[in-house]
Design a protein around this motif. Structure first.
Motif, PDB file in Angstrom:
ATOM      1  N   LYS A  20     -18.429  23.017 -57.297  1.00  0.00           N
ATOM      2  CA  LYS A  20     -17.887  23.054 -55.497  1.00  0.00           C
ATOM      3  C   LYS A  20     -17.996  21.195 -55.406  1.00  0.00           C
ATOM      4  O   LYS A  20     -17.528  20.573 -54.517  1.00  0.00           O
ATOM      5  CB  LYS A  20     -18.608  23.389 -54.654  1.00  0.00           C
ATOM      6  N   MET A  21     -19.070  20.254 -56.759  1.00  0.00           N
ATOM      7  CA  MET A  21     -18.552  18.863 -56.307  1.00  0.00           C
ATOM      8  C   MET A  21     -17.630  17.784 -56.984  1.00  0.00           C
ATOM      9  O   MET A  21     -18.381  16.992 -57.478  1.00  0.00           O
ATOM     10  CB  MET A  21     -20.454  18.173 -56.579  1.00  0.00           C
ATOM     11  N   ASP A  23     -15.201  16.012 -56.039  1.00  0.00           N
ATOM     12  CA  ASP A  23     -14.654  14.512 -56.085  1.00  0.00           C
ATOM     13  C   ASP A  23     -16.064  13.748 -56.289  1.00  0.00           C
ATOM     14  O   ASP A  23     -15.680  13.068 -56.425  1.00  0.00           O
ATOM     15  CB  ASP A  23     -15.245  15.008 -54.002  1.00  0.00           C
ATOM     16  N   LEU A  24     -17.370  14.241 -55.973  1.00  0.00           N
ATOM     17  CA  LEU A  24     -18.579  13.398 -56.479  1.00  0.00           C
ATOM     18  C   LEU A  24     -18.247  13.538 -58.249  1.00  0.00           C
ATOM     19  O   LEU A  24     -18.692  11.948 -58.107  1.00  0.00           O
ATOM     20  CB  LEU A  24     -20.014  14.204 -56.168  1.00  0.00           C
ATOM     21  N   LEU A  25     -18.623  14.291 -58.639  1.00  0.00           N
ATOM     22  CA  LEU A  25     -18.508  14.785 -60.234  1.00  0.00           C
ATOM     23  C   LEU A  25     -16.977  14.468 -61.345  1.00  0.00           C
ATOM     24  O   LEU A  25     -17.751  14.320 -62.379  1.00  0.00           O
ATOM     25  CB  LEU A  25     -19.782  15.980 -60.662  1.00  0.00           C
ATOM     26  N   GLY A  26     -16.844  14.781 -60.783  1.00  0.00           N
ATOM     27  CA  GLY A  26     -15.042  14.209 -61.023  1.00  0.00           C
ATOM     28  C   GLY A  26     -14.855  15.514 -62.061  1.00  0.00           C
ATOM     29  O   GLY A  26     -16.553  17.018 -62.003  1.00  0.00           O
ATOM     30  N   ALA A 101     -12.235  12.191 -63.975  1.00  0.00           N
ATOM     31  CA  ALA A 101     -11.381  11.589 -62.587  1.00  0.00           C
ATOM     32  C   ALA A 101     -11.427  13.440 -62.054  1.00  0.00           C
ATOM     33  O   ALA A 101     -12.091  14.069 -62.577  1.00  0.00           O
ATOM     34  CB  ALA A 101     -10.441  10.962 -62.685  1.00  0.00           C
ATOM     35  N   ARG A 102     -11.398  13.342 -60.711  1.00  0.00           N
ATOM     36  CA  ARG A 102     -11.017  14.392 -59.613  1.00  0.00           C
ATOM     37  C   ARG A 102     -10.000  15.660 -60.436  1.00  0.00           C
ATOM     38  O   ARG A 102     -10.590  16.451 -60.484  1.00  0.00           O
ATOM     39  CB  ARG A 102     -10.935  14.133 -58.552  1.00  0.00           C
ATOM     40  N   VAL A 103      -9.587  14.790 -60.704  1.00  0.00           N
ATOM     41  CA  VAL A 103      -8.595  15.681 -61.421  1.00  0.00           C
ATOM     42  C   VAL A 103      -8.142  14.863 -62.782  1.00  0.00           C
ATOM     43  O   VAL A 103      -8.255  13.798 -63.036  1.00  0.00           O
ATOM     44  CB  VAL A 103      -6.604  15.644 -60.843  1.00  0.00           C
ATOM     45  N   SER A 104      -7.648  16.032 -63.477  1.00  0.00           N
ATOM     46  CA  SER A 104      -7.721  15.766 -64.810  1.00  0.00           C
ATOM     47  C   SER A 104      -6.894  14.710 -65.577  1.00  0.00           C
ATOM     48  O   SER A 104      -5.203  14.800 -64.592  1.00  0.00           O
ATOM     49  CB  SER A 104      -7.034  17.016 -65.994  1.00  0.00           C
ATOM     50  N   MET A 105      -6.607  13.374 -66.130  1.00  0.00           N
ATOM     51  CA  MET A 105      -6.147  12.539 -66.232  1.00  0.00           C
ATOM     52  C   MET A 105      -5.977  12.187 -67.638  1.00  0.00           C
ATOM     53  O   MET A 105      -6.417  11.371 -68.225  1.00  0.00           O
ATOM     54  CB  MET A 105      -6.039  11.393 -65.798  1.00  0.00           C
TER      55      MET A 105
END
Ligand code: PEP
Ligand code: MG
Length: 917
Positions: A20-21, A23-26, A101-105
């Motif tokens: 659930k984290m 945003d913080l942990l990517g 990142a929060r979403v995969s790049m």
């Protein structure tokens, strides 16, 4: 910042973060933590959170105070978990440093592997592995990667040194280089780094680590990452996390391996591990194709007829462990997983898990199976299948094995899905003739017109040189369920000579002649040379179960656009609940009818027109009877004549001479009438209901045919039919009022003549902005509205649906438009008009029946919009009916989710307010 937690450890079954984290942990960090938490063996590591990244950039690229000891503490935990020490010359811990990142790049930011190696620790790696060559290969890879990513020395510098060394040593491939050779190269690499940067390669592992962490943060601003963020709307302030994780190696010996696996077969959905592995190898070997991977399961090996042993045979204990791991992950994520694993000295490690990509067939069977297994709910299952992908299940597809043997010679637009092979024909007549003799035919035209309908019907597939996604060819082919590739601009047609040429990559100039075999893939927009086997679609089993769930969930009805009893029948098989648009003009092109139609158009006066129309009446009645019969008692909307009359008369001399002969009039008369009918902008000209204002007798005949057919079936066969008569291109209330009065009179006449009274509806299409804006007035004359969003898009955007294809690509590329507005509704423009008309129409008549029959009726995103504005039904071509059924169900579920979200937010605000009070 210093107060906040910055570093999150994971390893040995414990983790400070969880899924659930993100945003913080990517995404990566959160997932590694989650996997560790649920007991999956993940190499230990830690995540430096995204807030550190933003803080780093806010402070002129300086790390926050206190990061130092936190990283040291976390690395200490990693050392304990892995039983190795960072920088230890005897038993070194090596780490990878990766972005997240929060979403995969994917591939956009930097990574450093094997960090921690230097001239001392490499000896330790030799001790651990017993393989000097392996150790020095790792070392040189690390120096190369670090030199490039962290110190900015371009790749080619290292490649050049390797090439020179091979030349000097008389060796051809990298694999021929020995431990000593790599050792020499490490020294050369370091020399080159010094020469290029003026700095020494850092031997101190801690110096290496800090520099690598900074480099990964810095790569947030690499041009490729910045562009990717812009294209995917990823905010700059998110920043990236950095994951530092212990390295494990699959290439240390025969008790090591690496592989990838899906928890279910991604092409069929079959439950069970599916994947490949390689003993004594690293992931790169699989990707680079240096070695051919083997199957994980014995059944996979048997299916592939491989002589290489499966993992199930060579490493049975680890195989069972992997199977268990896959099951645990699937249960936990409640989704099919795609795993990456490495085995180092007989120990299994999982490096990654994510939702697995799958074929449409697999998506559907997995969704159904998971509901049956109690893993997910029906609603979740419905949301897991992309409606568009159902298309792959409805049409024949090319046999993948046979396909690779054939060559793509041209590409165009995927105008109508499905695949077909046939002998090429260059005219509609030729297609009809050939098909009549039992041959499979592909019809090739520069573009098609209503005159080609019979050829399109006879053909298995259609190819055109010009035309977009809503060109005549595309719309008609979709309606008929024929695959079509339109707009193949690279093809040079020589229709008269019965051939075409095309410049094809790899083959040079290809010539295709009358009778040659051609295959088309309308789902991909490809034209292939020769004949390719196809596979038929199946609509039973899981498909039927899944669709029944969609039907229980949706609110909107789904009708079809069908012009013939055959199309109506096909649509019913796909689950259509009525006809939303029957375009009567298509019936006029039948060989028998066209003569009478032309006679009507060429008549000098009303009497002449009525005489010709009297010949058409029984034929139209027959058509409507057929359609009513096929649709049983389901609703049928029949649109009265719409296209400009010139479309029914040939424009070439030969054709005109034939018409003159058939009607026993002079060629001169035909030409004169053609000239009279010519218009500069026929789409904005004398068409639609405007034809009925000037020639009321045309609609009178059509209404009579509809009512006679309906009354007859009601009287003779006990049908319950409520015909829906639809007037196209209305812009004014009075226009509709005039036409309605005449139609009602005919209906009354027929009912008196037949002695049968039936209910019928008289409604209008909303295809002009004025009609939408004046919906309140128009609704007073109409029993229903059907939004003709093809024309409404054309007239609102001032964009020709037949010509826009040539420049729309540039509009989409430059982001003026997100998509072709003829494919997916322009919700903020055309959609506003629809919304306005719905509201105004229902203000006057709360029960006004509302539907849509433009091409957007089969587009999932547009269907979401139609659900939100409250239409009663969508109507689309037969093959899109299942797509629309699912999209309508998803629209309901998403609407409910949105409502729940809003309510939760409201409740939260209320609570906060109460506390404040
Ligand atoms: C429309 O305009 O959306 C429509 C359904 O009519 P046609 O495509 O026949 O113009
Ligand atoms: Mg229209």
């Amino acid at each position: 910042m210093s107060e906040k937690k910055m570093v999150f450890f994971f390893g040995g079954g414990v983790a400070e973060g969880d899924v659930k984290m993100k945003d913080l942990l990517g995404g990566k960090g959160a997932n590694l933590a989650e996997m560790t938490r649920i007991g999956v063996p993940v190499p230990a590591g830690f995540t430096i959170c995204t807030e550190v990244c933003t803080d780093y950039f806010a402070n002129e690229r300086r790390f926050p105070a206190n990061l130092d000891w936190r990283v040291k503490a976390a690395l200490g935990q990693v050392e304990s978990a892995m039983d190795r020490r960072f920088g230890d010359p005897d038993n070194p811990l090596l780490v990878s440093v990766r972005s997240g990142a929060r979403v995969s790049m994917p591939g956009m930011m930097d990574t450093v592997l094997n960090l921690g190696l230097n001239d001392q620790t490499v000896q330790g790696l030799i001790l651990q592995s017993g393989k000097p060559r392996f150790a020095y290969d790792c070392y040189r890879r690390f120096v190369q990667m670090f030199g490039n990513v962290v110190m900015g020395v371009e790749h080619h510098n290292f490649e050049h040194l390797i090439e020179k060394a091979k030349e000097r040593l008389g060796k051809v491939n990298d694999v021929d280089l020995s431990a000593e050779d790599w050792m020499g190269l490490v020294a050369e690499f370091k020399g080159r780094i010094r020469q290029k940067t003026g700095r020494d390669f850092p031997e101190d592992p801690w110096e290496q680590l800090w520099a690598a962490v900074a480099a990964v943060f810095n790569s947030w601003y690499k041009p490729s990452a910045v562009t990717y963020r812009r294209l995917h709307d990823i905010p700059e302030h998110w920043g990236t996390a950095v994951n530092v994780q212990a390295m494990v190696f699959g290439n240390m010996g025969e008790d090591c391996a690496t592989g990838v696996a899906f928890t279910r077969d991604p092409s069929t959905g079959e439950n069970g591990l599916f994947g490949e592995y390689l003993i004594n190898a690293q992931g790169e070997d699989v990707v680079a194709g240096i070695r051919t991977p083997c199957q994980i399961t014995l059944s996979g090996r048997q299916k592939n007829q491989s002589d290489q042993p499966s993992m199930e045979e060579t490493m049975p204990r680890l195989y069972r462990e992997l199977v268990g791991m896959g099951q645990r992950l699937e249960q936990h994520y409640r989704e099919m997983q795609d795993l990456e694993f490495t085995i180092q000295n007989g120990k299994l490690w999982l490096l990654q898990t994510r939702t697995g990509k799958r074929s449409a067939q697999a998506a559907l069977s997995i969704a159904v199976a998971m509901v049956n297994e109690g893993l997910i709910s029906r609603d979740e299952a419905l949301l897991r299948v992309e409606p568009q992908t159902l298309d792959q299940l409805l049409h024949p597809t090319l046999d993948p094995e046979d396909r690779v043997k054939s060559q793509v010679i041209a590409t165009g637009l995927p105008a109508s899905p499905g695949a077909a092979s046939g002998q090429i024909a260059f005219s509609a007549d030729e297609a009809e003739q050939l098909a009549g003799s039992g041959v499979a035919v592909i019809l090739f035209r520069e573009e098609t017109s209503p005159e080609d309908i019979h050829g399109m019907h006879a053909a298995k597939g259609i190819v055109t040189v010009r035309g977009g996604m809503t060109s005549h060819a595309a719309v008609v082919a979709r309606g008929m369920g024929r695959p079509c590739v339109s707009g193949c601009g690279s093809i040079k047609p020589h229709i008269e000579e019965g051939r075409f040429t095309v410049e094809s990559a790899g083959r040079g100039l290809v010539e295709v002649k009358r009778g040659d075999w051609l295959t088309i893939d309308g789902s991909r927009g490809e034209v292939l040379l020769g004949r390719v086997k196809t596979r038929q679609a199946e609509m039973t089993g899981d498909f039927a179960t899944f669709m029944s769930w969609a039907d229980e969930t949706r609110r909107m009805r789904v009708r079809t656009n069908a012009d013939t009893p055959a199309d109506a029948k096909a649509a019913r098989l796909f689950g259509a609940e009525g006809i939303g648009l029957c375009r009567t003009e298509h019936m006029f092109f039948d060989a028998e009818r066209i003569v009478a139609v032309r006679e009507m158009i060429l008549a000098r006066d009303e009497a002449g027109r009525r005489k010709a129309l009297a010949k058409l009446l029984p034929m139209q009645r027959f058509d409507f009877e057929g359609i009513f019969r096929e649709m049983k008692n389901l609703p049928v909307t029949i649109r009265l004549l719409d296209p400009p009359l010139h479309e029914f008369i040939p424009h070439d001399h030969k054709g005109q001479a034939e018409v003159a002969a058939a009607l026993e009039i002079s060629e001169e008369d035909v030409r004169r009438r053609v000239d009279e009918l010519e218009e500069a902008n026929p789409m904005l000209g004398h068409r639609g209901c405007r034809l009925a204002i000037t020639y009321p007798e045309i609609y009178e005949m059509q209404v009579r045919a509809i009512m006679e057919a309906a009354c007859r079936l009601v009287k003779q066969d006990g049908f319950t039919i409520v015909p829906e008569i639809m007037i196209p291109l209305v812009g004014f209330r009075s226009e509709l009022a005039i036409i309605k009065k005449r139609c009602v009179a005919v209906c009354e006449e027929v009912m008196t003549e037949t002695g049968v009274r039936i209910d019928y509806l008289l409604g209008t299409m909303i295809e002009l902005p004025r009609a939408a804006l004046r919906a309140e007035q128009i609704a007073q004359e109409a029993d229903f509205f059907s939004f003709g969003t093809n024309d409404l898009t054309q007239t609102t955007l001032g964009l020709s649906r037949d010509d826009a294809g040539s420049f729309l690509g540039a509009y989409v590329e430059q982001n003026v438009l997100q998509q072709d507005p003829f494919v997916s509704l322009d919700q903020t423009g055309v959609g506003q008009l629809v919304e306005w008309a719905v509201k105004r129409g229902r203000d006057v008549k709360p029960k006004l029946k509302l539907g849509i029959c433009g091409e957007h009726g089969g587009d999932p995103a547009s269907i979401g919009f139609f659900e939100r504005v409250g239409l009663d039904y969508v109507s689309c071509s037969p093959f899109r009916v299942p797509i629309a059924r699912l999209a309508a169900a998803q629209a309901v579920l998403r609407g409910a989710m949105e409502k729940a979200r809003k309510k939760a937010k409201l409740d939260k605000n209320k609570k906060r307010k109460c506390k404040g009070d």
